[in-house]
Design a protein around this motif. Sequence first.
Motif, mmCIF file in Angstrom:
data_model
loop_
_atom_site.group_PDB
_atom_site.id
_atom_site.type_symbol
_atom_site.label_atom_id
_atom_site.label_comp_id
_atom_site.label_asym_id
_atom_site.label_seq_id
_atom_site.Cartn_x
_atom_site.Cartn_y
_atom_site.Cartn_z
ATOM 1 N N HIS A 10 13.361 -18.039 18.663
ATOM 2 C CA HIS A 10 12.682 -19.090 17.908
ATOM 3 C C HIS A 10 12.363 -18.550 16.524
ATOM 4 O O HIS A 10 12.061 -17.368 16.359
ATOM 5 C CB HIS A 10 11.390 -19.457 18.629
ATOM 6 C CG HIS A 10 10.938 -20.862 18.400
ATOM 7 N ND1 HIS A 10 10.947 -21.821 19.385
ATOM 8 C CD2 HIS A 10 10.444 -21.481 17.294
ATOM 9 C CE1 HIS A 10 10.476 -22.962 18.914
ATOM 10 N NE2 HIS A 10 10.166 -22.775 17.640
ATOM 11 N N LEU A 11 12.429 -19.421 15.524
ATOM 12 C CA LEU A 11 11.995 -19.078 14.170
ATOM 13 C C LEU A 11 10.743 -19.886 13.845
ATOM 14 O O LEU A 11 10.720 -21.109 14.009
ATOM 15 C CB LEU A 11 13.099 -19.402 13.159
ATOM 16 C CG LEU A 11 12.714 -19.252 11.676
ATOM 17 C CD1 LEU A 11 12.343 -17.806 11.353
ATOM 18 C CD2 LEU A 11 13.838 -19.751 10.773
ATOM 19 N N PHE A 12 9.705 -19.183 13.373
ATOM 20 C CA PHE A 12 8.449 -19.808 12.978
ATOM 21 C C PHE A 12 8.235 -19.560 11.485
ATOM 22 O O PHE A 12 8.252 -18.405 11.051
ATOM 23 C CB PHE A 12 7.279 -19.217 13.765
ATOM 24 C CG PHE A 12 7.385 -19.410 15.253
ATOM 25 C CD1 PHE A 12 6.917 -20.570 15.856
ATOM 26 C CD2 PHE A 12 7.956 -18.428 16.053
ATOM 27 C CE1 PHE A 12 7.015 -20.747 17.232
ATOM 28 C CE2 PHE A 12 8.062 -18.591 17.427
ATOM 29 C CZ PHE A 12 7.589 -19.763 18.022
ATOM 30 N N VAL A 13 8.039 -20.632 10.724
ATOM 31 C CA VAL A 13 7.814 -20.497 9.284
ATOM 32 C C VAL A 13 6.517 -21.204 8.918
ATOM 33 O O VAL A 13 6.113 -22.173 9.560
ATOM 34 C CB VAL A 13 8.987 -21.069 8.465
ATOM 35 C CG1 VAL A 13 10.246 -20.249 8.708
ATOM 36 C CG2 VAL A 13 9.230 -22.539 8.789
ATOM 37 N N SER A 14 5.879 -20.730 7.845
ATOM 38 C CA SER A 14 4.541 -21.213 7.510
ATOM 39 C C SER A 14 4.309 -21.168 6.006
ATOM 40 O O SER A 14 4.692 -20.207 5.338
ATOM 41 C CB SER A 14 3.506 -20.328 8.219
ATOM 42 O OG SER A 14 2.201 -20.565 7.745
ATOM 43 N N GLY A 15 3.676 -22.223 5.470
ATOM 44 C CA GLY A 15 3.124 -22.175 4.132
ATOM 45 C C GLY A 15 4.107 -22.061 2.998
ATOM 46 O O GLY A 15 3.767 -21.549 1.937
ATOM 47 N N ARG A 16 5.335 -22.582 3.189
ATOM 48 C CA ARG A 16 6.301 -22.584 2.091
ATOM 49 C C ARG A 16 7.136 -23.852 2.140
ATOM 50 O O ARG A 16 7.497 -24.333 3.213
ATOM 51 C CB ARG A 16 7.241 -21.377 2.148
ATOM 52 C CG ARG A 16 8.084 -21.239 0.868
ATOM 53 C CD ARG A 16 9.221 -20.250 1.020
ATOM 54 N NE ARG A 16 9.884 -19.954 -0.236
ATOM 55 C CZ ARG A 16 10.827 -20.727 -0.796
ATOM 56 N NH1 ARG A 16 11.211 -21.855 -0.192
ATOM 57 N NH2 ARG A 16 11.384 -20.379 -1.947
ATOM 58 N N ALA A 17 7.468 -24.377 0.964
ATOM 59 C CA ALA A 17 8.399 -25.498 0.902
ATOM 60 C C ALA A 17 9.738 -25.078 1.487
ATOM 61 O O ALA A 17 10.135 -23.904 1.408
ATOM 62 C CB ALA A 17 8.574 -25.951 -0.548
ATOM 63 N N PRO A 66 15.658 -23.116 18.035
ATOM 64 C CA PRO A 66 14.504 -23.948 17.671
ATOM 65 C C PRO A 66 13.753 -23.381 16.472
ATOM 66 O O PRO A 66 13.695 -22.163 16.256
ATOM 67 C CB PRO A 66 13.633 -23.915 18.930
ATOM 68 C CG PRO A 66 14.551 -23.507 20.031
ATOM 69 C CD PRO A 66 15.546 -22.586 19.399
ATOM 70 N N LEU A 67 13.168 -24.287 15.698
ATOM 71 C CA LEU A 67 12.412 -23.946 14.497
ATOM 72 C C LEU A 67 11.069 -24.664 14.550
ATOM 73 O O LEU A 67 11.013 -25.870 14.813
ATOM 74 C CB LEU A 67 13.193 -24.393 13.257
ATOM 75 C CG LEU A 67 12.465 -24.392 11.910
ATOM 76 C CD1 LEU A 67 12.141 -22.977 11.478
ATOM 77 C CD2 LEU A 67 13.312 -25.094 10.857
ATOM 78 N N GLU A 83 3.567 -21.703 23.355
ATOM 79 C CA GLU A 83 4.063 -22.961 23.917
ATOM 80 C C GLU A 83 5.474 -23.270 23.422
ATOM 81 O O GLU A 83 6.352 -23.662 24.195
ATOM 82 C CB GLU A 83 3.127 -24.106 23.553
ATOM 83 C CG GLU A 83 3.549 -25.456 24.091
ATOM 84 C CD GLU A 83 2.581 -26.555 23.707
ATOM 85 O OE1 GLU A 83 2.972 -27.735 23.806
ATOM 86 O OE2 GLU A 83 1.438 -26.243 23.323
ATOM 87 N N ARG A 84 5.688 -23.083 22.130
ATOM 88 C CA ARG A 84 7.003 -23.386 21.576
ATOM 89 C C ARG A 84 8.083 -22.422 22.050
ATOM 90 O O ARG A 84 9.267 -22.754 22.078
ATOM 91 C CB ARG A 84 6.927 -23.375 20.058
ATOM 92 C CG ARG A 84 6.145 -24.528 19.447
ATOM 93 C CD ARG A 84 6.889 -25.843 19.621
ATOM 94 N NE ARG A 84 8.105 -25.873 18.810
ATOM 95 C CZ ARG A 84 9.119 -26.713 19.006
ATOM 96 N NH1 ARG A 84 9.090 -27.578 19.999
ATOM 97 N NH2 ARG A 84 10.175 -26.668 18.222
ATOM 98 N N LEU A 85 7.687 -21.235 22.435
ATOM 99 C CA LEU A 85 8.675 -20.275 22.948
ATOM 100 C C LEU A 85 9.258 -20.712 24.283
ATOM 101 O O LEU A 85 10.256 -20.144 24.741
ATOM 102 C CB LEU A 85 8.048 -18.878 23.065
ATOM 103 C CG LEU A 85 7.929 -18.107 21.754
ATOM 104 C CD1 LEU A 85 7.087 -16.863 21.933
ATOM 105 C CD2 LEU A 85 9.317 -17.737 21.214
ATOM 106 N N THR A 86 8.657 -21.703 24.896
ATOM 107 C CA THR A 86 9.229 -22.216 26.136
ATOM 108 C C THR A 86 10.362 -23.192 25.879
ATOM 109 O O THR A 86 11.072 -23.595 26.800
ATOM 110 C CB THR A 86 8.161 -22.931 26.991
ATOM 111 O OG1 THR A 86 7.707 -24.110 26.307
ATOM 112 C CG2 THR A 86 6.979 -22.014 27.257
ATOM 113 N N VAL A 87 10.558 -23.601 24.588
ATOM 114 C CA VAL A 87 11.637 -24.526 24.247
ATOM 115 C C VAL A 87 12.969 -23.830 24.463
ATOM 116 O O VAL A 87 13.191 -22.703 24.016
ATOM 117 C CB VAL A 87 11.509 -24.982 22.773
ATOM 118 C CG1 VAL A 87 12.725 -25.810 22.367
ATOM 119 C CG2 VAL A 87 10.229 -25.773 22.583
ATOM 120 N N LYS A 88 13.863 -24.479 25.121
ATOM 121 C CA LYS A 88 15.189 -23.918 25.399
ATOM 122 C C LYS A 88 16.189 -24.410 24.351
ATOM 123 O O LYS A 88 16.133 -25.550 23.889
ATOM 124 C CB LYS A 88 15.676 -24.336 26.794
ATOM 125 C CG LYS A 88 14.715 -23.937 27.918
ATOM 126 C CD LYS A 88 14.533 -22.441 28.003
ATOM 127 C CE LYS A 88 13.617 -22.069 29.164
ATOM 128 N NZ LYS A 88 13.356 -20.609 29.232
#
Length: 249
Positions: free
Chosen positions: A116-123, A191-192, A243-248
Amino acid sequence: MTAANTISPWLPYGRSGTGTRLYCFPHAGASAAVYANWRDAAGDDLVVCPVQLPGRAARGREAAHHDARKLVNDVLSGLGSEFTGDYAIFGHSVGALTAYLVTRKIVEQGGRPPRHLFVSGRAAPHLPSTRRELRALPVDDLVVELRALGGFPDVLQRDRALLEMFLPLLRADLSVNETYRHVPGPPLPIPLTVFGGHGDPRADDAELAAWRELSADSALFTYPGGHFYLEKRAPELLGVIRERLTVKV
Protein backbone atom coordinates in the motif's frame (compact mmCIF):
# COMPACT_ATOMS: atom_id res chain seq x y z
CA MET A 1 20.36 -4.54 6.88
CA THR A 2 21.04 -8.12 7.79
CA ALA A 3 19.27 -8.23 11.13
CA ALA A 4 15.91 -6.86 12.20
CA ASN A 5 17.33 -4.61 14.88
CA THR A 6 20.48 -3.44 13.07
CA ILE A 7 20.91 0.35 12.93
CA SER A 8 21.79 1.83 9.52
CA PRO A 9 22.15 5.43 8.34
CA TRP A 10 18.83 5.13 6.52
CA LEU A 11 16.94 3.48 9.38
CA PRO A 12 18.23 4.99 12.64
CA TYR A 13 15.53 3.28 14.72
CA GLY A 14 15.98 -0.13 13.12
CA ARG A 15 12.95 -2.21 12.21
CA SER A 16 12.47 -4.82 14.91
CA GLY A 17 9.08 -6.56 14.84
CA THR A 18 7.17 -9.01 12.72
CA GLY A 19 4.26 -6.92 11.39
CA THR A 20 3.98 -5.01 8.13
CA ARG A 21 6.92 -2.62 7.79
CA LEU A 22 5.86 0.99 7.14
CA TYR A 23 8.71 3.09 5.72
CA CYS A 24 7.99 6.76 6.49
CA PHE A 25 9.46 9.74 4.61
CA PRO A 26 9.45 13.15 6.39
CA HIS A 27 8.38 16.63 5.33
CA ALA A 28 10.80 19.36 4.21
CA GLY A 29 13.57 20.10 6.67
CA ALA A 30 12.57 17.24 8.98
CA SER A 31 14.41 14.14 10.10
CA ALA A 32 13.31 10.60 10.87
CA ALA A 33 12.59 11.78 14.43
CA VAL A 34 9.20 13.20 13.39
CA TYR A 35 7.93 9.61 13.25
CA ALA A 36 9.62 8.38 16.43
CA ASN A 37 6.42 8.52 18.50
CA TRP A 38 4.57 6.55 15.82
CA ARG A 39 6.58 3.48 16.71
CA ASP A 40 5.02 3.06 20.15
CA ALA A 41 1.53 3.91 18.88
CA ALA A 42 1.62 1.50 15.95
CA GLY A 43 0.85 -1.80 17.69
CA ASP A 44 2.31 -5.24 17.10
CA ASP A 45 0.93 -5.63 13.59
CA LEU A 46 2.69 -2.56 12.17
CA VAL A 47 6.41 -1.80 12.33
CA VAL A 48 7.03 1.91 11.76
CA CYS A 49 10.41 2.49 10.07
CA PRO A 50 11.28 6.23 9.94
CA VAL A 51 13.64 6.93 7.03
CA GLN A 52 16.63 9.21 7.59
CA LEU A 53 17.54 11.05 4.40
CA PRO A 54 20.97 12.60 3.73
CA GLY A 55 21.67 16.02 5.19
CA ARG A 56 20.01 15.68 8.61
CA ALA A 57 20.70 14.41 12.13
CA ALA A 58 23.57 11.88 12.11
CA ARG A 59 23.75 12.28 8.31
CA GLY A 60 24.20 16.03 8.59
CA ARG A 61 27.57 16.03 6.84
CA GLU A 62 26.12 14.39 3.77
CA ALA A 63 24.78 16.63 1.01
CA ALA A 64 21.01 16.91 0.93
CA HIS A 65 19.41 16.26 -2.43
CA HIS A 66 17.95 19.05 -4.56
CA ASP A 67 16.52 16.85 -7.31
CA ALA A 68 13.66 14.37 -6.88
CA ARG A 69 14.93 11.71 -9.25
CA LYS A 70 18.45 11.72 -7.80
CA LEU A 71 16.93 11.41 -4.34
CA VAL A 72 14.83 8.43 -5.43
CA ASN A 73 17.85 6.71 -6.97
CA ASP A 74 19.78 7.24 -3.74
CA VAL A 75 16.92 5.85 -1.65
CA LEU A 76 16.71 2.75 -3.82
CA SER A 77 20.48 2.31 -3.73
CA GLY A 78 20.56 2.56 0.07
CA LEU A 79 17.26 0.91 0.97
CA GLY A 80 16.40 -1.23 -2.03
CA SER A 81 16.99 -4.50 -0.20
CA GLU A 82 14.38 -3.44 2.38
CA PHE A 83 11.62 -3.15 -0.20
CA THR A 84 10.56 -6.77 -0.28
CA GLY A 85 8.14 -8.99 1.57
CA ASP A 86 5.42 -7.41 3.69
CA TYR A 87 5.90 -3.62 3.56
CA ALA A 88 4.14 -0.33 2.84
CA ILE A 89 5.32 3.26 2.29
CA PHE A 90 4.15 6.57 3.80
CA GLY A 91 5.20 10.16 3.17
CA HIS A 92 4.06 13.62 4.24
CA SER A 93 4.41 16.82 2.15
CA VAL A 94 7.61 16.48 0.08
CA GLY A 95 7.83 13.04 1.69
CA ALA A 96 4.60 12.17 -0.14
CA LEU A 97 6.28 12.97 -3.45
CA THR A 98 9.31 10.89 -2.46
CA ALA A 99 7.11 7.98 -1.37
CA TYR A 100 5.18 8.07 -4.64
CA LEU A 101 8.28 8.27 -6.84
CA VAL A 102 10.06 5.49 -4.93
CA THR A 103 6.99 3.28 -5.31
CA ARG A 104 6.65 4.09 -8.99
CA LYS A 105 10.34 3.36 -9.64
CA ILE A 106 10.06 -0.01 -7.86
CA VAL A 107 7.09 -0.89 -10.09
CA GLU A 108 8.87 0.28 -13.26
CA GLN A 109 11.93 -1.81 -12.40
CA GLY A 110 9.83 -4.91 -11.88
CA GLY A 111 10.48 -5.07 -8.12
CA ARG A 112 8.05 -6.14 -5.46
CA PRO A 113 5.83 -3.11 -4.82
CA PRO A 114 4.61 -2.16 -1.36
CA ARG A 115 1.28 -3.55 -0.20
CA HIS A 116 0.00 0.00 0.00
CA LEU A 117 1.12 3.58 -0.63
CA PHE A 118 0.08 6.27 1.86
CA VAL A 119 0.55 9.94 0.96
CA SER A 120 -0.22 13.03 3.03
CA GLY A 121 -0.27 16.81 2.83
CA ARG A 122 0.73 17.38 -0.79
CA ALA A 123 -1.08 18.21 -4.00
CA ALA A 124 -1.14 15.31 -6.46
CA PRO A 125 2.15 15.27 -8.41
CA HIS A 126 0.56 15.43 -11.87
CA LEU A 127 -1.16 18.75 -11.15
CA PRO A 128 0.53 21.98 -12.28
CA SER A 129 1.92 24.08 -9.45
CA THR A 130 -0.01 27.32 -8.91
CA ARG A 131 1.55 28.56 -5.68
CA ARG A 132 4.42 30.84 -4.82
CA GLU A 133 7.68 28.89 -4.87
CA LEU A 134 9.56 28.98 -1.60
CA ARG A 135 13.03 27.60 -2.20
CA ALA A 136 14.72 30.87 -3.22
CA LEU A 137 12.77 33.36 -1.11
CA PRO A 138 14.67 35.81 1.09
CA VAL A 139 14.90 34.55 4.65
CA ASP A 140 12.27 36.84 6.15
CA ASP A 141 9.76 36.09 3.39
CA LEU A 142 10.39 32.38 3.73
CA VAL A 143 9.82 32.51 7.49
CA VAL A 144 6.46 34.23 6.93
CA GLU A 145 5.41 31.44 4.55
CA LEU A 146 6.56 28.72 6.93
CA ARG A 147 4.74 30.26 9.88
CA ALA A 148 1.56 30.33 7.80
CA LEU A 149 1.91 26.58 7.30
CA GLY A 150 2.27 25.97 11.03
CA GLY A 151 4.75 23.57 12.58
CA PHE A 152 7.66 26.04 12.32
CA PRO A 153 9.76 25.55 15.47
CA ASP A 154 9.76 28.48 17.88
CA VAL A 155 13.46 28.04 18.52
CA LEU A 156 14.21 28.85 14.87
CA GLN A 157 12.19 32.04 15.12
CA ARG A 158 14.14 33.12 18.21
CA ASP A 159 17.64 32.13 17.11
CA ARG A 160 18.71 33.65 13.79
CA ALA A 161 22.05 31.80 13.76
CA LEU A 162 20.30 28.47 14.20
CA LEU A 163 17.83 29.40 11.48
CA GLU A 164 20.67 30.15 9.07
CA MET A 165 22.17 26.71 9.78
CA PHE A 166 18.80 25.04 9.11
CA LEU A 167 17.94 26.85 5.87
CA PRO A 168 20.26 25.00 3.42
CA LEU A 169 18.59 21.67 4.25
CA LEU A 170 15.13 23.21 4.05
CA ARG A 171 15.87 24.89 0.73
CA ALA A 172 17.22 21.61 -0.66
CA ASP A 173 14.03 19.77 0.31
CA LEU A 174 11.90 22.56 -1.12
CA SER A 175 13.88 22.27 -4.36
CA VAL A 176 13.08 18.55 -4.54
CA ASN A 177 9.42 19.43 -4.20
CA GLU A 178 9.28 22.46 -6.49
CA THR A 179 11.53 21.43 -9.39
CA TYR A 180 9.84 18.05 -9.95
CA ARG A 181 8.12 17.81 -13.33
CA HIS A 182 5.66 14.97 -13.72
CA VAL A 183 6.02 12.35 -16.45
CA PRO A 184 2.71 10.55 -17.07
CA GLY A 185 2.61 6.81 -16.51
CA PRO A 186 0.14 4.02 -15.88
CA PRO A 187 -1.80 3.91 -12.60
CA LEU A 188 -0.08 2.18 -9.73
CA PRO A 189 -1.03 -1.52 -9.40
CA ILE A 190 -1.48 -1.18 -5.63
CA PRO A 191 -3.97 0.54 -3.30
CA LEU A 192 -3.36 4.21 -2.51
CA THR A 193 -4.61 6.14 0.52
CA VAL A 194 -4.45 9.93 0.71
CA PHE A 195 -4.47 11.97 3.93
CA GLY A 196 -4.76 15.73 4.35
CA GLY A 197 -5.70 18.60 6.61
CA HIS A 198 -8.60 20.98 6.06
CA GLY A 199 -7.38 24.46 5.23
CA ASP A 200 -3.90 23.35 4.19
CA PRO A 201 -2.54 26.31 2.19
CA ARG A 202 -0.34 23.94 0.16
CA ALA A 203 -2.86 21.17 -0.63
CA ASP A 204 -6.57 21.90 -0.86
CA ASP A 205 -9.25 19.21 -0.93
CA ALA A 206 -9.39 19.02 -4.74
CA GLU A 207 -5.61 18.71 -5.02
CA LEU A 208 -5.62 15.91 -2.48
CA ALA A 209 -8.49 14.14 -4.23
CA ALA A 210 -6.57 14.22 -7.53
CA TRP A 211 -4.15 11.63 -6.12
CA ARG A 212 -6.96 9.11 -6.57
CA GLU A 213 -6.39 9.25 -10.33
CA LEU A 214 -3.05 7.48 -9.77
CA SER A 215 -4.50 4.18 -8.52
CA ALA A 216 -7.63 2.23 -9.39
CA ASP A 217 -8.04 1.43 -5.68
CA SER A 218 -7.86 4.56 -3.57
CA ALA A 219 -9.35 6.38 -0.61
CA LEU A 220 -9.15 9.90 0.85
CA PHE A 221 -9.25 10.94 4.52
CA THR A 222 -9.11 14.56 5.67
CA TYR A 223 -8.95 16.08 9.15
CA PRO A 224 -8.98 19.47 10.84
CA GLY A 225 -5.58 20.97 11.47
CA GLY A 226 -4.07 22.37 8.28
CA HIS A 227 -0.74 21.25 6.84
CA PHE A 228 0.54 19.66 10.05
CA TYR A 229 -2.75 18.07 11.08
CA LEU A 230 -0.97 14.73 11.60
CA GLU A 231 1.11 15.96 14.55
CA LYS A 232 -1.86 15.42 16.88
CA ARG A 233 -3.46 12.50 15.07
CA ALA A 234 -0.84 9.76 14.98
CA PRO A 235 -2.99 7.08 16.68
CA GLU A 236 -5.95 7.89 14.43
CA LEU A 237 -3.86 7.82 11.25
CA LEU A 238 -2.20 4.58 12.26
CA GLY A 239 -5.61 3.06 12.85
CA VAL A 240 -6.67 3.99 9.33
CA ILE A 241 -3.38 2.68 7.96
CA ARG A 242 -3.90 -0.67 9.67
CA GLU A 243 -7.44 -0.84 8.32
CA ARG A 244 -6.41 0.10 4.81
CA LEU A 245 -3.65 -2.51 4.82
CA THR A 246 -6.38 -5.11 4.75
CA VAL A 247 -7.34 -3.93 1.23
CA LYS A 248 -6.40 -6.56 -1.32
CA VAL A 249 -4.93 -5.70 -4.72
